[in-house]
Design a protein around this motif. Structure first.
Motif, short mmCIF file in Angstrom:
data_model
loop_
_atom_site.label_atom_id
_atom_site.label_comp_id
_atom_site.label_asym_id
_atom_site.label_seq_id
_atom_site.Cartn_x
_atom_site.Cartn_y
_atom_site.Cartn_z
N HIS A 113 0.97 -1.19 -0.09
CA HIS A 113 -0.06 0.18 0.08
C HIS A 113 0.94 1.33 0.14
CE1 HIS A 113 -3.22 2.46 2.35
NE2 HIS A 113 -3.23 2.81 1.03
N VAL A 114 0.71 2.25 -1.01
CA VAL A 114 1.48 3.40 -0.90
C VAL A 114 0.35 4.42 -1.22
CG1 VAL A 114 3.04 4.95 -2.41
CG2 VAL A 114 3.35 2.29 -2.33
N LYS A 115 0.20 5.42 -0.16
CA LYS A 115 -0.35 6.43 0.13
C LYS A 115 0.08 7.66 0.33
CE LYS A 115 -4.74 7.35 2.81
NZ LYS A 115 -5.87 6.90 3.87
N ILE A 116 -0.34 8.79 -0.40
CA ILE A 116 0.32 10.17 -0.35
C ILE A 116 -0.84 11.27 -0.10
CG2 ILE A 116 1.57 12.00 -1.35
CD1 ILE A 116 2.80 9.77 -3.33
N VAL A 117 -0.76 11.71 1.29
CA VAL A 117 -2.01 12.52 1.64
C VAL A 117 -1.21 14.08 1.76
CG1 VAL A 117 -3.39 10.88 2.37
CG2 VAL A 117 -1.75 12.20 3.99
N ASP A 118 -2.13 15.11 2.05
CA ASP A 118 -1.77 16.38 2.53
C ASP A 118 -1.54 16.24 3.86
OD1 ASP A 118 -1.64 18.98 3.14
OD2 ASP A 118 -3.36 19.54 2.11
N ASP A 119 -0.46 16.78 4.44
CA ASP A 119 0.12 16.78 5.43
C ASP A 119 -0.41 17.77 6.41
OD1 ASP A 119 1.74 15.34 7.83
OD2 ASP A 119 2.90 16.85 7.73
N ASP A 120 -1.00 18.81 5.94
CA ASP A 120 -1.38 19.97 6.53
C ASP A 120 -2.82 20.08 6.84
OD1 ASP A 120 1.23 21.02 6.88
OD2 ASP A 120 0.91 21.89 4.78
N GLU A 121 -3.64 19.60 5.79
CA GLU A 121 -4.95 19.85 6.02
C GLU A 121 -5.74 18.32 5.68
OE1 GLU A 121 -8.52 22.77 4.64
OE2 GLU A 121 -6.91 22.28 3.37
N GLU A 122 -6.75 17.73 6.44
CA GLU A 122 -7.22 16.48 5.83
C GLU A 122 -8.18 16.76 4.68
OE1 GLU A 122 -10.42 13.17 8.02
OE2 GLU A 122 -10.00 15.06 9.03
N ARG A 123 -8.26 15.73 3.97
CA ARG A 123 -8.92 15.69 2.59
C ARG A 123 -10.06 14.65 2.56
NH1 ARG A 123 -6.47 18.46 -1.60
NH2 ARG A 123 -7.29 16.87 -3.21
N TRP A 124 -10.78 14.72 1.49
CA TRP A 124 -11.68 13.69 1.02
C TRP A 124 -10.81 12.30 0.77
CZ3 TRP A 124 -16.09 11.26 1.26
CH2 TRP A 124 -16.44 10.36 0.44
N SER A 540 -20.31 17.11 11.07
CA SER A 540 -19.12 17.78 11.50
C SER A 540 -18.84 18.97 10.36
CB SER A 540 -18.25 16.89 11.71
OG SER A 540 -17.78 16.20 10.50
N ASP A 541 -17.87 20.04 10.72
CA ASP A 541 -17.42 20.86 9.72
C ASP A 541 -16.72 20.11 8.74
OD1 ASP A 541 -18.59 22.73 11.45
OD2 ASP A 541 -16.83 23.55 12.39
N PHE A 542 -15.95 19.05 8.70
CA PHE A 542 -15.14 18.50 7.84
C PHE A 542 -15.95 17.80 6.96
CE2 PHE A 542 -13.36 14.32 6.59
CZ PHE A 542 -12.05 14.83 5.62
N GLU A 543 -16.88 16.96 7.49
CA GLU A 543 -17.96 16.33 6.55
C GLU A 543 -19.03 17.44 5.58
OE1 GLU A 543 -20.56 14.08 9.30
OE2 GLU A 543 -19.09 12.56 9.38
N SER A 544 -19.08 18.31 6.18
CA SER A 544 -19.70 19.54 5.44
C SER A 544 -18.83 19.96 4.25
CB SER A 544 -20.22 20.56 6.44
OG SER A 544 -21.15 20.10 7.57
N ARG A 545 -17.74 19.86 4.49
CA ARG A 545 -16.83 20.40 3.45
C ARG A 545 -16.51 19.34 2.56
NH1 ARG A 545 -11.06 20.27 3.28
NH2 ARG A 545 -10.94 19.43 5.49
N VAL A 546 -16.25 18.12 2.84
CA VAL A 546 -16.13 17.00 1.83
C VAL A 546 -17.21 16.34 1.41
CG1 VAL A 546 -13.94 16.53 2.83
CG2 VAL A 546 -15.56 15.36 3.59
N ARG A 547 -18.50 16.25 1.96
CA ARG A 547 -19.66 15.68 1.60
C ARG A 547 -20.41 16.12 0.37
NH1 ARG A 547 -22.15 12.31 6.76
NH2 ARG A 547 -20.09 10.84 6.95
N LYS A 548 -19.93 16.45 -0.78
CA LYS A 548 -20.32 17.01 -1.96
C LYS A 548 -20.39 15.97 -2.95
CE LYS A 548 -19.04 21.82 -0.51
NZ LYS A 548 -18.29 22.91 -0.86
N GLU A 549 -21.35 16.42 -4.12
CA GLU A 549 -21.27 15.26 -5.16
C GLU A 549 -20.00 15.34 -6.02
OE1 GLU A 549 -23.69 13.27 -6.98
OE2 GLU A 549 -23.83 12.93 -4.91
N TYR A 550 -19.28 16.44 -5.31
CA TYR A 550 -17.91 16.53 -6.32
C TYR A 550 -17.06 15.24 -5.92
CZ TYR A 550 -13.39 18.32 -7.77
OH TYR A 550 -12.22 18.70 -8.47
#
Length: 941
Positions: A113-124, A540-550
């Protein structure tokens, strides 16, 4: 260095004879200077070239490893990456990620498993499969996984420790790339082969991607499009599902490896063939994170099994779902449906499942039945059940927008629908019932509403399965319906299925995704679906930010299938049968799949095989296309040949459009009726084997239908001569007629014994002087299909043709024959699963028998082993009536045999007879059928 050396001024050169020595020295100095100047220019050019290459590489991959951050545990490594070029002040879609966090984890001895994420902000991140890393596997230490990484710029390489293959490389040397913006992600990798298969969903003529081009673009983003042919040019031709998994095959060893990218956003795969037979693949996405899983080399089914073990093995559909299904958009009333069923019966064509397209609904609203046109539907479904037939209706994704509609009021009251970023209220689209709304599956009430609707529908008509359509989500407005459309009525019924017009976008809609830095397939992701700004239930605020049809668009159909699956299990205690159009990794846990709206053309008949192959990789084995074609008018020859081939699809359904001619298999006359009747019954003859292989895919993972090179990767002939011939499990090959005006079929038989199940004769014999097989010619008649048995196989077989079987239920009551096709060494083996075919979760509940047959011609013996020891099962054990040995010259003088339990508790002498014409030996389990059978023996038999 360049400034330190100066050329002497030309005025100092004295060419007089008195100064000849000085002149010579000056000329020598000028010559030296010329060489130095050339050298300096070369050095300068080299420096400029290197700097430009460095700038180019930096643009493709600006990330380098922060060496102080590297941590190495036994099974997991981690590190931080610094973006060398990220600006300090930036925002919007072009915001660059400054610091990325990388984890590399050994999840299994064959999975990295190779995973690369943003270290400063949680993403979708895709939530459905986030539990996979928590599963317990037999891991291999990271030091033994063949993984190395590069610091500047960051890159990695995986070399399989067992086969020494370079599986993948992402490095500057291999033109690798890594770019990480808020709305644009790119990872470019290098593979040492150009044979890549998978990446659904799309319509292609070749299983191998980019087979006929040097560069290709493949888009994965589910949308309501009618099967565009995807040749890899330009992208934007993906269809209903998103399946970001692919196989690669190494051309030297013929081994396979797998790559899975867990990302639900709109995405492209750019493929470019390189010198030396390699391939560069650039994955370009517009959201989420880099989440890659690499499955190490093995044979094809090994890699597929590992992938399916990882995402979840396919759910087991009921036995009857392997039967023949019939549907039509355009059966406008119940009298028409009754007439079709009666004519199928009069024509003696087996019919297992009757389907209902949107015709049965009242105003095309979900969970409704038209009380006039389909009056008496419940009684009709009950009559079907008395005749051992099933009924499956369609359900669309959009619920009718109607202030008086029960389900709209229930969902609106609870706030269970997707919301509009424009109005901050329920988002409104348009589908078959007119204006429509769509559930947010994250809302806890959505499942309850859905189950209430299914319960109400069952009270109106007793269905046996559910067909989920338009669930990408499809929408006839772009994004959402603009102001002014809320008062408009639904379109005329006759034009509904043809409505593909997209409304003009609402100028007040805050399309925050209109200015994306990259558009996969050069297309609008909102096209034919709901707005990307539409938002789902969140806590939650995070869920509100990422739970979009996008982010969630590709998951809607998966959640719908899950809720529907749970209705059958929780409310009806029935093994579910669900058919979906939209799909995503995870869908295989809940549903089967059909390949969507196709065309009544010969090329689409051929394309269907490739589509079925793809879904074997993705974990949805019960798959098929609309037989005879959905759109356009078919004809006698095309429909007849498609019925012959399609009868052997895992999911076998004839279905067409309201604007097309009738194509029920009896409408073309006796020629097509005979072809259909016999082909269906030929499949029913091997249905015990078919179901066993389907069961084993749910038990172990793997492929049910496969190309020959999965089974025979080292025979070069299978790559050139078997494009549309397919295997069912490891034992049976179907060589269909794929082109018009063909009177013969030309199966390629690998260098092994092959037998024809039409008459049990041997059609090809092993040749010890050859490495590869040969093509043979068989009659491609209209009466029967050539069904070939591979030497070395044992299968359960029932003669459904002679017995004139019409329902799969009948197979419980006709003789069961164990057919043995020995290989050139006189050996054969096979398996058989026995359960009741309808109970919920027989694997988990351990309510089945799994038998293994091992035969030796030399020993004149077959052993039957019970692989599982689960004690009593809640139904009668199957009875074997006879055993047929093919190619049995060595048994020519055998007149009897002994049937016994291993412990010697019971012994029976059974008669044997030999056919010199067919070279087969037939053993009856007793003088009178079903007198002495394994069902009466102890479980150790």
């Amino acid at each position: 260095f360049f400034l330190m050396i100066r050329r002497p001024p030309r005025s100092t050169l004295d060419r007089s004879s008195a100064a000849s020595d000085v002149y010579k020295r000056q000329v020598s100095t000028q010559s030296t200077w010329g060489l130095v100047k050339m050298a300096n220019r070369g050095i300068l050019f080299f420096i400029l070239l290197v700097s430009q290459l460095f700038i180019l590489i930096s643009c493709e991959n600006p990330f380098s490893v922060d060496t102080s951050s590297v941590k190495k545990d036994t099974y997991k490594w981690s590190m931080k990456l610094k973006n060398r070029h990220a600006r300090s002040e930036q925002d919007g879609a072009n915001k660059e990620i400054k610091t990325a966090a990388v984890t590399i984890e050994s999840l299994d001895k064959c999975v990295l498993h190779v995973k690369i994420v943003d270290d400063d902000e949680e993403r979708w991140e895709v939530p459905v499969l986030n539990t996979i890393s928590g599963k317990q596997y037999k891991k291999r230490e990271m030091d033994q996984m063949g993984f190395t990484y590069f610091d500047e710029p960051f890159g990695f390489k995986i070399v399989d420790p067992e086969y020494k293959h370079t599986v993948v490389e992402m490095s500057a040397a291999k033109e690798g790339s890594l770019q990480f913006f808020d709305k644009y992600l790119e990872l470019g990798v290098w593979y040492p082969t150009q044979r890549i298969m998978g990446l659904g969903e799309r319509v292609t003529s070749d299983f191998e991607l980019c087979a006929e081009r040097d560069e290709c673009v493949y888009t994965s983003w589910g949308k309501d499009v009618a099967s565009p042919y995807d040749d890899g040019s330009g992208g934007g031709k993906g269809t209903y599902g998103q399946q970001p998994f692919y196989l690669i095959q190494f051309t030297d060893s013929k081994k396979f490896a797998g790559v899975f990218m867990l990302n639900s956003n709109d995405q492209d795969a750019h493929m470019k063939k390189l010198v030396g037979g390699a391939m560069q693949v650039k994955h370009k996405m517009i959201g989420g994170v880099f989440d890659f899983y690499f499955f190490y080399p093995g044979n094809a089914d090994f890699v597929i099994q590992k992938y399916q073990e990882f995402i979840g093995r396919p759910y087991l559909a009921p036995f009857w779902s392997l039967g023949f299904h019939l549907c039509r958009y355009g059966w406008r009333n119940i009298e028409k449906v009754q007439d079709v069923v009666a004519k199928m019966e009069q024509s003696d064509i087996p019919l297992e499942v009757v389907w209902a397209d949107i015709d049965y609904m009242k105003d095309y609203a979900d969970f409704s039945v038209d009380p006039v046109r389909f009056h008496g539907l419940k009684e009709f479904t009950q009559e079907l059940h008395k005749k051992q037939q099933k009924w499956v209706p369609i359900i669309d994704a959009g619920l009718k927008y109607d202030l008086n509609d029960k389900y709209f009021k229930m969902g609106e009251e609870k706030g269970a629908f997707i919301k509009s970023a424009v109005t901050k209220k329920t988002l409104i689209g348009r589908v078959w019932p007119g204006l429509a709304v769509f559930l947010s599956w994250y809302h806890p009430f959505s499942k309850e509403l859905w189950h209430e609707g299914l319960k109400d529908l069952f009270a109106l008509a007793e269905f046996d399965g559910i067909w989920l359509d338009m669930n990408e989500i499809a929408n006839f407005c772009r994004g959402e319906c603009p102001p002014g459309s809320l008062e408009s009525d639904a379109e005329e019924e006759t034009s509904k299925r043809m409505l593909r017009k997209i409304s003009e976008p609402d100028p007040h809609d805050p399309h925050e995704y209109d200015n994306l830095p990259y558009r996969p397939g050069n297309q609008d992701p909102t096209d034919k679906t709901v707005s990307m700004t539409g938002y789902h239930y969140a806590t939650s605020d995070f869920e509100s930010r990422v739970r979009k049809e996008y982010n969630l668009h590709s998951l809607w159909g998966l959640y719908e299938a899950k809720a529907t699956h749970e209705f059958f299990v929780e409310k009806q205690n029935k093994r579910p049968f669900i058919l979906t159009r939209s799909n995503m990794p995870g869908s295989q846990l809940y549903t089967t799949k059909w390949l969507g709206d196709n065309h009544a053309r010969w090329d689409f008949l051929r394309y269907s095989i490739v589509g079925i192959y793809n879904y074997q990789l993705f974990g949805i084995p019960l798959t098929g296309s609309d037989i005879c074609g959905f759109m356009g008018d078919t004809n006698e020859e095309l429909c007849g040949r498609w019925m012959q081939m399609g009868a052997f699809y895992p999911f076998s359904r004839n279905h067409n459009d309201i604007h097309s001619r009738d194509q029920e298999p009896y409408v073309f006359g006796e020629k097509v009726a005979t072809a259909s009747r016999n082909a269906i019954r030929q499949k029913y003859s091997i249905l015990r084997y078919y179901y066993t292989k389907l069961f084993e895919v749910s038990l172990y993972g793997g492929s049910l239908v496969k190309p020959l090179f999965f089974e025979f990767p080292h025979d070069n002939g299978v790559y050139e001569k078997t494009k549309y011939m397919f295997m069912i499990g490891p034992a049976i090959m179907i060589p269909p007629v794929m082109h018009e005006n063909m009177a013969s079929t030309y199966p390629y038989c690998t260098n092994e014994h092959w037998y024809n199940l039409l008459d049990f004769t041997q059609v090809y014999a092993y040749n010890s002087r050859k490495q590869e097989g040969s093509q043979i010619t068989l009659q491609g008649g209209w009466e029967y299909v050539n069904v070939l048995l591979r030497g070395g196989s044992v299968i359960p077989f029932q003669d459904a043709v002679t017995q004139k079987v019409r329902r799969t239920e009948t197979l419980k009551f006709i003789p069961l024959n164990i057919v043995i096709g020995p290989d050139h060494e006189g050996k054969a083996e096979g398996t058989m699963v026995i359960d009741d075919g309808v109970s919920v979760n027989p694997i988990e509940k351990k309510e089945y028998r799994h038998l293994k047959f091992v035969f030796s011609m030399e020993k004149k013996r077959m052993d039957v082993e019970v692989l599982n020891n689960y004690g009593a099962i809640p139904y009668k054990f199957e009875e074997f009536d006879k055993v047929t040995i093919l190619g049995a010259e060595a048994w020519a003088n055998v007149r009897s045999a002994c049937l016994s339990a291993k412990n010697g508790e019971k012994k029976f002498t059974i008669p044997a007879s030999y056919s010199g014409t067919k070279k087969t030996c037939l053993l009856y389990t007793s003088p009178s059928p079903r007198d002495a059978t394994l069902s009466r023996m102890p479980s150790s038999a």
